[in-house]
Design an enzyme around this catalytic site. Sequence first.
Site, PDB file in Angstrom:
ATOM      1  N   LYS A 111       0.855  -1.203   0.000  1.00  0.00           N
ATOM      2  CA  LYS A 111       0.000   0.000   0.000  1.00  0.00           C
ATOM      3  C   LYS A 111       0.887   1.247   0.000  1.00  0.00           C
ATOM      4  O   LYS A 111       2.096   1.168   0.259  1.00  0.00           O
ATOM      5  CB  LYS A 111      -0.913  -0.035   1.223  1.00  0.00           C
ATOM      6  N   TYR A 154      13.672  30.355   9.664  1.00  0.00           N
ATOM      7  CA  TYR A 154      12.395  30.999   9.979  1.00  0.00           C
ATOM      8  C   TYR A 154      12.199  31.129  11.482  1.00  0.00           C
ATOM      9  O   TYR A 154      12.455  30.188  12.234  1.00  0.00           O
ATOM     10  CB  TYR A 154      11.226  30.179   9.426  1.00  0.00           C
TER      11      TYR A 154
END
Length: 388
Positions: A51, A270
């Site tokens: 998956k 940041y």
Amino acid sequence: MTQLSFQTNAEGGIPEQAAGGILHIDLDALAANWRILRDNAGGAETAAVVKANAYGIGIEKAVPALGKAGCRTFFVAHLSEAIRVRAVAPDATIYVLNGLFPGTCPTYAAFDLRPVLGSFEEIEEWAGFCRAQNRRLKAAIHVDTGMNRLGLTVPQGLTLTDRAELGDFETALVMSHFVSAEESDNPLNRQQIEAFQAVRVSLPGIPASLANSSGIFLKDKPHFDLARPGYALYGGNPTPDRDNPMRPVAGLEARIVQLRWVEAHHTVGYNGRWLAQDRRRIATISVGYADGYPRASSARGSSGEELLAGMALVAGRPCSFAGNVSMDLITVDVTDVPEAQVKRGDTVILIGGDLTIDEVGRRAGTIGYEILTNLGPRYARLYRGGEG
Ligand SMILES: *Cc1c(COP(=O)(O)O)cnc(C)c1O
């Protein structure tokens, strides 16, 4: 001057020199891991859970490599993933774990796929379709033994034999799923095995499946007829309290864009969340959270502090991140690497060596599964092996 040639396919169309991140995928290690799991599964058939694009490494590459190793049965979460598996594995048995969505039966039949039915409504829809088609198509039935997520309850599972719809299709598998198999002494494992065993006994002749990667290694050996490993195939440690018996499959390198000195008492990145206590050398690398590298690996604090944060191996040395992980860039404190050993264009290792997927996950406050399944489409993907 030679020009780089770009292709536009999703898997690895980006040339290595132009890529911010280079993902190395070892298909021979994937095949070797499947064999290790098979050899530990006590004679049960060993499937592969593929998956989420084979946990990020690529369905179209992983499935043929696993097929060459001897794997015949595949599990995916979505119908769309099953169709991709079918395209590269024409003879394989393919199960779709996330249940039968209303109206999708004809697609299952057209691609010879098997739904994992997890409620009486799903069982009725599949049985009705089979009656209308006059075909006894195959499906699995999922019984929930503790997850409280998908599947019939254990009492419902124990009444399955009384239901007429079961005659309309072929129940090819009965399955359940562990809650915490990676915790080898969690008492829930034994409780789930016993509940599953009771359901299984009530459905004689139907093959049964319980074990995921970690389940294969439990001392109770709940292998039944079919094991369903995912994570361990891709190199994740199925036995976190012991050494990892698996081989690493994925490695990630990131390219250095710039190197700079940051003066004492200046911040990096940041929001200025990392402070240089003294003069530090920073390498800015071309991978960020938009590549699927977790922002939760940000290093918030100051130089000299021991931070639970992301790391890179730079010229073989472990170096901590400095500041917030940006969308497309990460800043790494490389002060301890001799200046001559690191330059623009070099690559650093983000996954590899001691930076296993489990360790990268831990440093981001998550699990290696999430690291793998987020491996992004901007990386150049270099596949090796897989010839069988
Ligand atoms: C994902 C999944 C697996 C594989 O689990 P791993 O821990 O990755 O081995 C097996 N069974 C079910 C139902 C799953 O959802």
